[in-house]
Write a protein that holds these residues in place. Structure first.
Motif, PDB file in Angstrom:
ATOM      1  N   ALA A  57     -39.681  52.597   1.658  1.00 33.41           N
ATOM      2  CA  ALA A  57     -39.447  51.199   1.284  1.00 33.41           C
ATOM      3  C   ALA A  57     -37.947  50.896   1.229  1.00 33.41           C
ATOM      4  O   ALA A  57     -37.501  49.840   1.708  1.00 33.41           O
ATOM      5  N   VAL A  58     -37.169  51.810   0.673  1.00 38.42           N
ATOM      6  CA  VAL A  58     -35.719  51.593   0.593  1.00 38.42           C
ATOM      7  C   VAL A  58     -35.103  51.567   1.987  1.00 38.42           C
ATOM      8  O   VAL A  58     -34.289  50.689   2.309  1.00 38.42           O
ATOM      9  N   GLY A  60     -36.607  50.868   4.820  1.00 38.04           N
ATOM     10  CA  GLY A  60     -37.051  49.635   5.487  1.00 38.04           C
ATOM     11  C   GLY A  60     -36.278  48.419   5.015  1.00 38.04           C
ATOM     12  O   GLY A  60     -35.925  47.548   5.809  1.00 38.04           O
ATOM     13  N   GLY A  61     -35.999  48.356   3.722  1.00 37.09           N
ATOM     14  CA  GLY A  61     -35.191  47.248   3.199  1.00 37.09           C
ATOM     15  C   GLY A  61     -33.785  47.254   3.766  1.00 37.09           C
ATOM     16  O   GLY A  61     -33.225  46.191   4.107  1.00 37.09           O
ATOM     17  N   LEU A  62     -33.182  48.438   3.880  1.00 45.75           N
ATOM     18  CA  LEU A  62     -31.841  48.523   4.463  1.00 45.75           C
ATOM     19  C   LEU A  62     -31.838  48.110   5.931  1.00 45.75           C
ATOM     20  O   LEU A  62     -30.910  47.437   6.391  1.00 45.75           O
ATOM     21  N   LEU A  64     -33.881  45.974   7.369  1.00 43.84           N
ATOM     22  CA  LEU A  64     -33.984  44.509   7.411  1.00 43.84           C
ATOM     23  C   LEU A  64     -32.677  43.840   7.012  1.00 43.84           C
ATOM     24  O   LEU A  64     -32.283  42.824   7.596  1.00 43.84           O
ATOM     25  N   PHE A  65     -31.990  44.411   6.026  1.00 40.11           N
ATOM     26  CA  PHE A  65     -30.714  43.863   5.566  1.00 40.11           C
ATOM     27  C   PHE A  65     -29.690  43.874   6.695  1.00 40.11           C
ATOM     28  O   PHE A  65     -29.035  42.864   6.981  1.00 40.11           O
TER      29      PHE A  65
END
Length: 110
Positions: A57-58, A60-62, A64-65
């Motif tokens: 999750a972390v 994937g968030g990075l 997308l960021f």
């Protein structure tokens, strides 16, 4: 000994033998230890699975960021390129219906 009674009892009482002694006690302890090991291994695997999901999750968030930053930079560069082309005297034409309409060719002070 094989029990051939068709109406044999079902349950824990049917499994007990008379005179099991020390052997049955040792088998019970080994079974209890095996159960404890299995529960411990299951708990460790559950924690590792949860940690893996959290890391994914972390990451994937990075992703997308940084993808958002890349798209923003690309859009900004395209706008600067269009502005530079407009400053150099390039006109923009769009087809409206059956005719072409040009923008940018009428300048102030002509």
């Amino acid at each position: 000994m094989i029990n051939t009674d068709p109406m044999a009892q079902i349950g824990f009482a049917a499994r007990r033998r008379n005179g099991g002694g020390l052997a049955s006690f040792v088998v019970s302890l080994v079974g209890l230890a095996a159960t404890a090991v299995a529960v411990t291994v299951g708990a460790i695997l559950a924690v590792l699975t949860a940690a893996t999901v959290a890391v994914l999750a972390v990451v994937g968030g990075l992703v997308l960021f940084f993808a958002g930053f890349a798209l923003r930079a690309r859009r900004s560069r395209q706008m600067r390129k269009a502005q530079k082309a407009a400053d150099e005297g390039v006109i923009d034409a769009q087809k409206v219906g059956d005719t072409w309409v040009a923008y940018g060719w009428e300048r102030d002070g002509r």
